[in-house]
Design an enzyme around this catalytic site. Sequence first.
Site, PDB file in Angstrom:
ATOM      1  N   GLU A 113       0.852  -1.193   0.000  1.00  0.00           N
ATOM      2  CA  GLU A 113       0.000   0.000   0.000  1.00  0.00           C
ATOM      3  C   GLU A 113       0.883   1.238   0.000  1.00  0.00           C
ATOM      4  OE1 GLU A 113      -2.099  -0.173   3.695  1.00  0.00           O
ATOM      5  OE2 GLU A 113      -3.134  -2.026   3.176  1.00  0.00           O
ATOM      6  N   LYS A 115       2.462   4.509   1.341  1.00  0.00           N
ATOM      7  CA  LYS A 115       2.602   5.024   2.708  1.00  0.00           C
ATOM      8  C   LYS A 115       2.326   6.520   2.648  1.00  0.00           C
ATOM      9  CE  LYS A 115       5.446   5.128   6.829  1.00  0.00           C
ATOM     10  NZ  LYS A 115       5.162   6.510   7.180  1.00  0.00           N
ATOM     11  N   ASP A 117       1.749  10.373   3.543  1.00  0.00           N
ATOM     12  CA  ASP A 117       2.466  11.276   4.426  1.00  0.00           C
ATOM     13  C   ASP A 117       1.473  12.256   5.025  1.00  0.00           C
ATOM     14  OD1 ASP A 117       4.574  12.318   5.728  1.00  0.00           O
ATOM     15  OD2 ASP A 117       5.467  13.332   4.005  1.00  0.00           O
ATOM     16  N   TYR A 228      -6.660   2.308   5.975  1.00  0.00           N
ATOM     17  CA  TYR A 228      -5.792   1.195   5.589  1.00  0.00           C
ATOM     18  C   TYR A 228      -5.822   0.012   6.537  1.00  0.00           C
ATOM     19  CZ  TYR A 228      -2.786   3.994   8.665  1.00  0.00           C
ATOM     20  OH  TYR A 228      -2.303   4.738   9.706  1.00  0.00           O
ATOM     21  N   LYS A 316      10.820   2.854   2.699  1.00  0.00           N
ATOM     22  CA  LYS A 316      10.781   4.287   2.389  1.00  0.00           C
ATOM     23  C   LYS A 316      11.385   4.594   1.021  1.00  0.00           C
ATOM     24  CE  LYS A 316       9.381   6.541   6.130  1.00  0.00           C
ATOM     25  NZ  LYS A 316      10.290   7.374   6.790  1.00  0.00           N
ATOM     26  N   CYS A 410      13.615  49.300   4.147  1.00  0.00           N
ATOM     27  CA  CYS A 410      13.264  48.495   2.982  1.00  0.00           C
ATOM     28  C   CYS A 410      14.441  48.503   2.007  1.00  0.00           C
ATOM     29  CB  CYS A 410      12.014  49.072   2.320  1.00  0.00           C
ATOM     30  SG  CYS A 410      11.655  48.311   0.729  1.00  0.00           S
ATOM     31  N   CYS A 413      13.120  50.622  -1.337  1.00  0.00           N
ATOM     32  CA  CYS A 413      12.799  52.053  -1.380  1.00  0.00           C
ATOM     33  C   CYS A 413      13.404  52.829  -0.212  1.00  0.00           C
ATOM     34  CB  CYS A 413      11.293  52.273  -1.434  1.00  0.00           C
ATOM     35  SG  CYS A 413      10.461  51.842   0.105  1.00  0.00           S
ATOM     36  N   CYS A 428       7.464  46.722   4.705  1.00  0.00           N
ATOM     37  CA  CYS A 428       7.704  48.058   4.205  1.00  0.00           C
ATOM     38  C   CYS A 428       6.331  48.711   4.070  1.00  0.00           C
ATOM     39  CB  CYS A 428       8.391  47.999   2.839  1.00  0.00           C
ATOM     40  SG  CYS A 428       8.331  49.573   1.974  1.00  0.00           S
ATOM     41  N   CYS A 433       6.131  51.720  -2.909  1.00  0.00           N
ATOM     42  CA  CYS A 433       7.445  51.099  -3.022  1.00  0.00           C
ATOM     43  C   CYS A 433       7.540  50.364  -4.359  1.00  0.00           C
ATOM     44  CB  CYS A 433       7.644  50.121  -1.857  1.00  0.00           C
ATOM     45  SG  CYS A 433       9.118  49.094  -2.014  1.00  0.00           S
TER      46      CYS A 433
HETATM   47  S1  IVH Z   1      -0.303   0.443   8.751  1.00  0.00           S
HETATM   48  C1  IVH Z   1       0.612  -1.902  12.417  1.00  0.00           C
HETATM   49  N1  IVH Z   1      -0.557   1.486   6.358  1.00  0.00           N
HETATM   50  O1  IVH Z   1       2.736   5.148   8.869  1.00  0.00           O
HETATM   51  C2  IVH Z   1       0.389  -1.155  11.144  1.00  0.00           C
HETATM   52  N2  IVH Z   1       0.377   2.822   8.067  1.00  0.00           N
HETATM   53  O2  IVH Z   1       4.704   4.015  11.217  1.00  0.00           O
HETATM   54  C3  IVH Z   1       0.358   0.284  11.373  1.00  0.00           C
HETATM   55  N3  IVH Z   1       0.949   5.099   7.353  1.00  0.00           N
HETATM   56  O3  IVH Z   1       1.746   6.781  11.527  1.00  0.00           O
HETATM   57  C4  IVH Z   1       0.165   1.179  10.269  1.00  0.00           C
HETATM   58  N4  IVH Z   1       0.301   4.875   5.265  1.00  0.00           N
HETATM   59  O4  IVH Z   1      -0.141   6.670   9.879  1.00  0.00           O
HETATM   60  C5  IVH Z   1      -0.148   1.685   7.624  1.00  0.00           C
HETATM   61  N5  IVH Z   1      -0.854   2.291   4.198  1.00  0.00           N
HETATM   62  C6  IVH Z   1      -0.460   2.469   5.461  1.00  0.00           C
HETATM   63  C7  IVH Z   1       0.076   3.711   5.885  1.00  0.00           C
HETATM   64  C8  IVH Z   1       0.492   3.834   7.204  1.00  0.00           C
HETATM   65  C9  IVH Z   1       0.817   5.705   6.172  1.00  0.00           C
HETATM   66  C10 IVH Z   1       1.527   5.724   8.545  1.00  0.00           C
HETATM   67  C11 IVH Z   1       0.683   5.567   9.763  1.00  0.00           C
HETATM   68  C12 IVH Z   1       1.655   5.543  10.916  1.00  0.00           C
HETATM   69  C13 IVH Z   1       2.939   5.242  10.253  1.00  0.00           C
HETATM   70  C14 IVH Z   1       3.428   3.916  10.760  1.00  0.00           C
END
Ligand code: IVH
Length: 668
Positions: A113, A115, A117, A228, A316, A410, A413, A428, A433
Amino acid sequence: MGKNEARKEIQGLRQDLRYHNYRYYVLDEPVVSDAEYDRMFRRLEELEAQFPDLVTPDSPTQRVGAPPREELGTVLHRTPMLSLQSIDTEEQFRHFAETVVTEVGESVTFVGEPKYDGLAVSLVYENGLLTVAATRGDGVTGEDITDNIRTIGAVPLRLLADEGLPMPELLEVRGEIYIPLAEFRELNRRREEADDPLFANPRNAAAGSVRQLDSNITAARPLNIYVYGIGAVTGYEFASEEEVIHALPRWGFRVDERNVLCRDIEECLEFYERLAMQRDELPYEIDGVVFKVNEFAAHDQMGVRTRSPRWAVAYKFPARQETTQLSDIIVSVGRTGVLTPVAILEPVEVSGVIVRRASLHNQDEIDRKDIRIGDTVIIERAGDVIPQVVKVITEKRTGKEKRFHLPDHCPVCGTAVLRTEGDPIVRCPNIDCPAQIEGRIEHFASRGAMDIEGLGEKLVAQLVSSGLVQHLPDIYELTTDKLVGLERMAEKSAQNLLAAIEASKQTTLERFVYSLGIPHVGVHVAGLLADNLGSLEAIRQASDDELVGIDGVGPEIAASVRRFFGEQRNRRIVQSLLARGVQFEKEETSSGTLAGKAFMFTGSLEKFSRSEATAQVQQRGGRVTSSVSKRTDFVVAGAEPGSKYTRAQELGVTILTEEEFRRLLESG
Ligand code: IVH
């Protein structure tokens, strides 16, 4: 209408609205027009106003408007919210996956899935009803953000009923709140326009919005969610992540279509590569891929460490960070005169983009991070905004680095700058200006302001550099003769431009106030000032109390408006714009039995809907405002009036009952 009949209609409307909400926010595939949705919504509001005891917390009308809190409460998670072990090489991933295969067996599968942010949240549903929403906090207890989460359209207030899928008695749903990139850019654009500090990236904006004490602020932010996973469940048995991913959308949740089932390590790695390639094109920020073992039996078998499960990892993406040298700090002066320190960097490539500059925001930021000229710094490109200096690598200091302070004058000016106690922003104050004038003219001519077609960035630059326009009012002194001398300006286009300039003179008070570029006064605030104060003169003369009395105008905006009109130079410019023929559509209708009278409604009326009551007032030449001030003539109080009622009493404004209001309409 009898109560039983109303109850039936209300239930039907809610069910329909819930479904359309799901089509719109979750599936992004509406099946009715916005107008149709609004009509149903208003009908429900009307019925609920008539029968207040039929209002329930899961009604679609109950998504906004909880009163502000003093602080956020805490919530104990029923199952802890674990974090994930982070890895960042293929080798580490293979190690993780091979361990899984060794411990669980060859038949194990994974789900991959994005991840996200954003900000992790837990949503608790009891018998289908959203009862609590919380942040992750320390994983054991989080903050209670229920009021805020209720304002997010993509979060179901009640689970959708689905034949063949029982409604669990208890369901904890886990997901990520985020702001899509396009909405993030728009949010920052509006903040820039209103001269509010910009958010550094979508994650900060989402986190700040969700943790507001006033849910009305959250409601105005473009938040979205992807779910998720689940925590505690009773009344339903899931066997795998895959089953969860299939069940959640049927209950009305937004689940990413990009999630995949991977049968082996190679499929996992392919998915990682594919998502890494798509990263820059996705409509939201992701910082990696989460891989989870699919089968729940295998979760039990593998178990958890103290803070993270052994059956999942966050693989990551390479950070969009780089190290470089900060060679200088220059000061740029923006349209509204704000002095912004800008870092000049040794050019460096950050995930495919060459970065040469980074905003340092203001002096406080420089002091807080102790940034000095000559430092080696880590910079980051996040959410497609201006690169940021994340931190200084102090170990690399040689002793030759120089501290930096914003100048007292400034840089463009030479006017002495303005500093306000407790505000890191330095300005300013000179509206003329040269650094500001181009931006000011562009803003003045822009669509939401005076709307002068053809007066764009390039032409403005020419007008200013040729000396034809030095002050805003000079725009109205342009002639064909003056214009045809400019590069690429034929007689025909000169005439078109002049016609557009002439047409702009007929404007509205709201547009005019916005066009002045008063700090913190965007389109919305300009509208509030125009609606509530009614004339330019009233805005110019308004006291702090009068300004702050307007709903949506805080002390910062009030001070800014007063400061603007307090400057003689600004008053002169406004005066000379009016002298050159700028005028507003009639500010108040002078005919009709309620001509010039300002009304404000609070509480629910029995015999009128809000829009009907408003129309009745407007037809008679009056106007309706959203907040109460000394200039309000009548406050009409229906059942259960809000805080505006008390405010009206304090101000001594005439308060009418619905019956008195009705008689006033009839008799005039
Ligand atoms: S699963 C035990 N799935 O990542 C499983 N987390 O360190 C726990 N996050 O703060 C999380 N996308 O908010 C999962 N597809 C995803 C995610 C996800 C982002 C974030 C989550 C948490 C951090 C986990």
